[in-house]
Scaffold this motif. Structure first.
Motif, PDB file in Angstrom:
ATOM      1  N   GLN A 240       0.906  -1.264  -0.039  1.00 28.17           N
ATOM      2  CA  GLN A 240       0.039   0.003   0.066  1.00 28.17           C
ATOM      3  C   GLN A 240       0.941   1.248   0.032  1.00 28.17           C
ATOM      4  OE1 GLN A 240      -0.529  -2.559   2.219  1.00 28.17           O
ATOM      5  NE2 GLN A 240      -2.254  -3.517   1.143  1.00 28.17           N
ATOM      6  N   GLN A 244       0.947   4.118  -2.968  1.00 27.22           N
ATOM      7  CA  GLN A 244       0.937   5.608  -2.847  1.00 27.22           C
ATOM      8  C   GLN A 244       2.025   6.444  -3.267  1.00 27.22           C
ATOM      9  OE1 GLN A 244       0.122   6.024   1.513  1.00 27.22           O
ATOM     10  NE2 GLN A 244      -1.978   5.166   1.435  1.00 27.22           N
ATOM     11  N   GLN A 247       1.789   6.925  -6.950  1.00 27.84           N
ATOM     12  CA  GLN A 247       0.956   7.899  -7.271  1.00 27.84           C
ATOM     13  C   GLN A 247       1.321   9.243  -7.196  1.00 27.84           C
ATOM     14  OE1 GLN A 247      -2.564   6.700  -4.789  1.00 27.84           O
ATOM     15  NE2 GLN A 247      -3.396   5.954  -6.518  1.00 27.84           N
ATOM     16  N   ARG A 248       2.369   9.416  -6.066  1.00 26.99           N
ATOM     17  CA  ARG A 248       3.022  10.684  -5.963  1.00 26.99           C
ATOM     18  C   ARG A 248       4.098  11.071  -6.926  1.00 26.99           C
ATOM     19  NH1 ARG A 248       4.432  11.441   0.282  1.00 26.99           N
ATOM     20  NH2 ARG A 248       5.033  13.430  -0.470  1.00 26.99           N
TER      21      ARG A 248
END
Length: 358
Positions: A240, A244, A247-248
């Motif tokens: 997870q 993230q 995505q960043r």
């Protein structure tokens, strides 16, 4: 003089290098005067296509211009190298593919506590990296550490020189057409893209992606991160967290660097399945050469013309011995060379040239 000595170390037998060296004192003097007077202009580049591992354009600057690239690199690179994160590699002294693979293997053992606990990795690379580099963004990054006006002007001249204006294409049109259009510098917009093949391009690419390194280490707080050119890997106990982070990063690149990730080469999976990175395969308790690379090496050594075997085989043997558990790969390469009539030393590290009967 030092830039010329550095440049000739690997390019001494090329046609342009031999022509320059025939009257080296006069040519160096003229180049020195042109640089000081501000009349220096880059000359004609050569463009040709390589087919392995895929069809790709390679741009070779004239030997005289390569000296200028080394001059610029010798002057400004140390100040950038001092600020690079330790996990970045490529075109940095002492940080080649072996450095990147060894560092990644160390980080894998660390995050898994020597393969005793599960962990995940995120592997990404940038889409059409060299062709898509925004030169204006890159020049701003260079100017942050190049403050001297003369060196800044030379940096601008080298960076913004468009080799497409004066180029000698050495590959036939049919072979040139095999290069994907979106990977061809001929199709890049103005002030976009760096020519693959020049020392300046390799160095500039590292400066360009230092922003990504700093973002990963200081904004994402990624403890285990390794990058080689535009390929990079993040390791973590949580998938997870890696999702993230992906995505960043995907949001950071277009906003800050006008670049983007290649979605087809983004991998998120457990480290126990193995990490394919810089020609190495890192799996539980094993660090080997990429199997596909070994297969390609064996096929090439069986079919390539005899004059090419010596250089290619030593390159493959050098790659194979970098991995800790690649002894069988070295044996397979040595056997292929024995069949072609070459002798291999007992450590399976190099071959000897065949003696030509007189």
């Amino acid at each position: 003089m030092q830039a010329w000595l550095d440049c000739r170390r690997t390019k001494r037998n090329t046609g342009s290098a031999l022509a320059f060296e025939q009257y080296v004192e006069r040519n160096l003097g003229e180049l020195y005067d042109q640089l000081l007077e501000g009349t220096y202009k880059p000359g004609r580049s050569i463009c040709f296509v390589v087919t392995r591992p895929k069809h790709r354009e390679v741009w070779a600057a004239d030997f005289r211009d390569r000296i200028v690239h080394h001059l610029l690199y010798n002057q400004i690179s140390p100040r950038f190298h001092a600020g690079f994160v330790a996990s970045s590699s490529a075109c940095i002294p002492g940080r080649g593919t072996l450095y990147a693979a060894t560092r990644l293997a160390h980080d894998v053992r660390s995050v898994t506590q020597n393969w005793s606990r599960p962990a995940w990795y995120l592997k990404c690379d940038l889409a059409n990296f060299f062709v898509a580099i925004d030169k204006h963004v890159l020049f701003e990054q260079l100017c942050r550490r190049v403050h001297e006006p003369w060196w800044r002007d030379l940096t601008h001249l080298v960076l913004f020189h468009d080799p497409r204006v004066d180029v000698d294409v050495r590959s036939p049109p049919a072979l040139l057409a095999q290069v994907a259009p979106h990977k061809s510098l001929f199709n890049a917009p103005a002030d976009t893209g760096l020519p693959i093949g020049n020392l300046s391009s390799q160095f500039f690419a590292n400066v360009f992606l230092d922003a990504l390194d700093q973002f990963a280490k200081h904004r994402l707080q990624a403890r285990r991160y390794v990058r080689y050119v535009d390929d990079f890997v993040l390791l973590h106990e949580s998938p997870q967290w890696l999702h993230q982070a992906h995505q960043r990063i995907a949001a950071f690149l277009p906003e800050q660097l006008h670049a983007r990730l290649n979605p087809r080469k983004t991998i998120l999976q457990p480290v126990e399945r193995g990490i394919d990175f810089v020609g190495h395969l890192i799996k539980p308790w094993r660090h080997t050469t990429r199997p596909r690379t070994v297969r390609q090496a064996l096929h090439r050594l069986e079919t390539m013309p005899p004059p090419e075997i010596y250089a290619a085989s030593n390159s493959y043997l050098g790659l194979a011995r970098q991995a800790e558990q690649s002894h069988q790969d070295q044996v397979a390469i040595a056997r292929a060379l024995l069949k072609r009539g070459h002798a291999v030393d007992g450590n399976l590290t190099r071959i000897f040239r065949r003696r030509i009967a007189t």
